[in-house]
Write a protein that holds these residues in place. Structure first.
Motif, PDB file in Angstrom:
ATOM      1  N   CYS A 201       0.817  -1.220   0.000  1.00 23.62           N
ATOM      2  CA  CYS A 201       0.000   0.000   0.000  1.00 23.62           C
ATOM      3  C   CYS A 201       0.847   1.264   0.000  1.00 23.62           C
ATOM      4  O   CYS A 201       0.512   2.244  -0.675  1.00 23.62           O
TER       5      CYS A 201
ATOM      6  N   LEU B 189       2.045   3.021  -3.200  1.00 23.33           N
ATOM      7  CA  LEU B 189       1.084   3.804  -3.976  1.00 23.33           C
ATOM      8  C   LEU B 189       1.494   5.275  -4.013  1.00 23.33           C
ATOM      9  O   LEU B 189       1.135   6.019  -4.928  1.00 23.33           O
TER      10      LEU B 189
ATOM     11  N   ASP C 229      -9.510   7.823   1.064  1.00 27.78           N
ATOM     12  CA  ASP C 229      -9.383   6.372   0.955  1.00 27.78           C
ATOM     13  C   ASP C 229     -10.772   5.766   1.143  1.00 27.78           C
ATOM     14  O   ASP C 229     -11.303   5.726   2.252  1.00 27.78           O
TER      15      ASP C 229
ATOM     16  N   THR D 181      -8.354   6.957  -3.348  1.00 27.27           N
ATOM     17  CA  THR D 181      -7.669   5.668  -3.345  1.00 27.27           C
ATOM     18  C   THR D 181      -8.620   4.587  -2.840  1.00 27.27           C
ATOM     19  O   THR D 181      -9.646   4.875  -2.222  1.00 27.27           O
TER      20      THR D 181
ATOM     21  N   ARG E 159      -8.564  -0.112  -2.100  1.00 26.27           N
ATOM     22  CA  ARG E 159      -7.962  -1.417  -2.359  1.00 26.27           C
ATOM     23  C   ARG E 159      -8.957  -2.498  -1.973  1.00 26.27           C
ATOM     24  O   ARG E 159      -9.527  -2.462  -0.872  1.00 26.27           O
TER      25      ARG E 159
ATOM     26  N   VAL F  97      -6.181   3.427  -7.682  1.00 23.19           N
ATOM     27  CA  VAL F  97      -6.613   2.305  -6.859  1.00 23.19           C
ATOM     28  C   VAL F  97      -5.737   1.082  -7.106  1.00 23.19           C
ATOM     29  O   VAL F  97      -5.306   0.812  -8.223  1.00 23.19           O
TER      30      VAL F  97
ATOM     31  N   VAL G 120      -1.533  -0.513 -10.099  1.00 22.08           N
ATOM     32  CA  VAL G 120      -2.396   0.634  -9.837  1.00 22.08           C
ATOM     33  C   VAL G 120      -3.158   1.000 -11.100  1.00 22.08           C
ATOM     34  O   VAL G 120      -2.576   1.131 -12.173  1.00 22.08           O
TER      35      VAL G 120
ATOM     36  N   ARG H 112      -5.096   4.005 -12.726  1.00 20.10           N
ATOM     37  CA  ARG H 112      -5.175   5.469 -12.589  1.00 20.10           C
ATOM     38  C   ARG H 112      -6.246   6.001 -13.536  1.00 20.10           C
ATOM     39  O   ARG H 112      -6.206   5.731 -14.736  1.00 20.10           O
TER      40      ARG H 112
END
Length: 247
Positions: free
Chosen positions: A59, A62, A74, A141, A143, A167, A208, A210
């Motif tokens: 994490c 990122l 988040d 963000t 996850r 993410v 990731v 974007r």
């Protein structure tokens, strides 16, 4: 100490470089996840032996795609991933941990207090209900929250114009992005791509997705919700004629 917490490995060498001055806090966070996090069902006990590589460092890297001194939300923060590792690695960021479940926000508030994370705010709520209520942010963000198309529907409306959703995704990132492109366009996205980060820190690299938005993050529906929330915030409370003074 719980049986699961006893399985927490020593931090890898890379952790010191990633977290810098906040390394001791990152270690404390790992201990909290391995102990209270497991006890409260926020992470599975089988995740404890790989907390550093699979969770904290995965994490924290990122941060490679996030600009300096921006605001971050988040979405569906859960146990604080990726928000808390990101806050520890990047104290220049202003981070909101958005989470709908009380038991999770309670844990997050405890972690923020114990670690003294002045750059982190915990908000309880669903992303789709926060449009127009939370200040727009530069970056969203997430996850392991939802498939990309659904996640974009929740996250893109929270952005300011020309903001970005970044993410963490797994091996299906390219397929998810391909399936979601049409929906992303309707949600105000102007470009989307898949990139990998964490070279020299994590193996395999972190993936990731974007998504950049234009002038209308979230599309027409989000703009309508923002306008409705703005009108509601300006409405007088308590009824009656707002222009008439009581004697």
């Amino acid at each position: 100490m719980t049986e699961a917490a006893a399985e927490l490995p020593a931090p890898p060498e890379q952790a010191g470089a990633v977290f810098g001055d906040r390394f001791a806090d990152a270690l404390r966070y790992a201990e909290l996840l391995a102990d209270a996090g497991v006890q409260r069902g926020l992470i599975g006990p089988r995740e404890v032996p790989r907390l550093w590589e699979r969770h904290l460092l995965n994490c924290a890297v990122l941060s490679e795609v996030i600009d300096e001194s921006v605001s971050v939300c988040d979405v569906g923060s859960g146990a604080g991933l990726p928000g808390i590792p990101l806050a520890l690695a990047r104290p220049d960021l202003e981070i909101t941990l958005l989470e709908p479940l009380l038991r999770r926000t309670t844990f997050l508030e405890e972690v923020v207090r114990l670690l003294g994370l002045a750059n982190v705010t915990v908000v309880r709520g669903r992303a789709e209900e926060m449009v127009g209520k939370l200040p727009p942010v530069d970056v969203v963000t997430a996850r392991a929250v939802a498939p990309l198309e659904r996640l974009a529907g929740w996250g893109l409306p929270l952005l300011r114009p020309h903001g970005e959703m970044a993410v963490l995704k797994g091996d299906t990132a390219e397929e998810e992005l391909k399936a979601a492109r049409a929906a992303l366009g309707k949600l105000g996205a102007v470009s989307a791509s898949v990139t990998q980060v964490g070279g020299g820190v994590v193996d395999p690299l972190s993936t990731v997705v974007r998504v950049l938005v234009g002038e209308s993050p979230g599309g027409v529906r989000a703009a309508t919700r923002r306008a409705k929330a703005a009108r509601a915030s300006r409405a007088p409370r308590g009824g009656g004629n707002p222009g008439r003074r009581r004697r």
